[in-house]
Design a protein around this motif. Structure first.
Motif, PDB file in Angstrom:
ATOM      1  N   CYS A  10      56.168  43.475  33.071  1.00 37.96           N
ATOM      2  CA  CYS A  10      54.976  43.565  33.876  1.00 37.96           C
ATOM      3  C   CYS A  10      53.771  43.207  33.164  1.00 37.96           C
ATOM      4  N   PRO A  27      59.877  42.912  44.074  1.00 36.80           N
ATOM      5  CA  PRO A  27      58.622  43.259  45.155  1.00 36.80           C
ATOM      6  C   PRO A  27      57.557  43.942  44.469  1.00 36.80           C
ATOM      7  N   LYS A  28      57.757  44.761  43.544  1.00 34.91           N
ATOM      8  CA  LYS A  28      56.766  45.616  42.727  1.00 34.91           C
ATOM      9  C   LYS A  28      57.202  46.115  41.478  1.00 34.91           C
ATOM     10  N   CYS A  29      56.434  46.423  40.651  1.00 36.26           N
ATOM     11  CA  CYS A  29      56.761  46.914  39.496  1.00 36.26           C
ATOM     12  C   CYS A  29      57.302  48.584  39.647  1.00 36.26           C
ATOM     13  N   GLY A  33      53.963  50.162  39.799  1.00 39.04           N
ATOM     14  CA  GLY A  33      53.449  49.925  41.322  1.00 39.04           C
ATOM     15  C   GLY A  33      52.671  48.462  41.479  1.00 39.04           C
ATOM     16  N   ASP A  35      52.150  45.037  42.688  1.00 38.54           N
ATOM     17  CA  ASP A  35      52.625  44.317  43.823  1.00 38.54           C
ATOM     18  C   ASP A  35      52.844  42.903  43.281  1.00 38.54           C
ATOM     19  N   TYR A  36      54.012  42.319  43.123  1.00 38.34           N
ATOM     20  CA  TYR A  36      54.279  41.101  42.449  1.00 38.34           C
ATOM     21  C   TYR A  36      54.203  40.168  43.613  1.00 38.34           C
ATOM     22  N   GLN A  37      54.246  40.453  44.940  1.00 39.45           N
ATOM     23  CA  GLN A  37      54.290  39.764  46.071  1.00 39.45           C
ATOM     24  C   GLN A  37      52.829  39.111  46.130  1.00 39.45           C
ATOM     25  N   ALA A  38      51.703  39.800  45.510  1.00 36.41           N
ATOM     26  CA  ALA A  38      50.346  39.450  45.818  1.00 36.41           C
ATOM     27  C   ALA A  38      49.925  38.233  45.063  1.00 36.41           C
ATOM     28  N   ARG A 116      44.606  43.103  44.879  1.00 39.43           N
ATOM     29  CA  ARG A 116      45.316  44.188  43.748  1.00 39.43           C
ATOM     30  C   ARG A 116      44.621  45.257  43.493  1.00 39.43           C
TER      31      ARG A 116
END
Length: 118
Positions: A10, A27-29, A33, A35-38, A116
């Motif tokens: 991350c 989807p997220k860490c 938390g 948000d990798y989708q961002a 983010r």
């Protein structure tokens, strides 16, 4: 940055688990938390790897063919795993590096709002 890319960490907290499959981001860490989708990594890594892996494999393929003249099935058995492995490993590393670079530079979509949380 290199450690984050090679070990799929991350970019915010350094926890493992950037990918949920072979080449797809989670989807997220699970720890912080994020948000990798961002992030928008896009198709750049795939296009880049197509050219690089193709160029690196053609030389050895030609050498094997001209030196040993094996049947076609030998090339398939020999080079298919090499190409597949290099592509999957390369996609993971380049996608992770691009995501890390976007996070580090606080890159956002052209909407002008930061999506983010810090």
């Amino acid at each position: 940055m290199a450690a984050a890319a090679f070990f799929a960490l991350c970019p915010r907290c350094g926890a493992k688990g950037l990918f949920s499959g072979l080449t797809g981001f989670a989807p997220k860490c699970g720890t912080c938390g994020l948000d990798y989708q961002a992030f928008n990594v896009g198709d750049g890594p795939a296009a880049f790897l197509t050219m690089v892996i193709g160029a690196l494999v053609v030389g050895p393929v030609l050498w094997v063919q001209l030196t040993f003249e094996p049947p076609l099935w030998v090339h398939l058995v020999l080079w298919a795993p090499v190409i597949l492995g290099a592509t999957i490993w390369g996609l993971r590393v380049t996608k992770a590096a691009l995501l890390y670079a976007e996070f580090q530079r606080k890159a956002i979509e052209a909407t002008g709002k930061d999506i983010r949380p810090e």
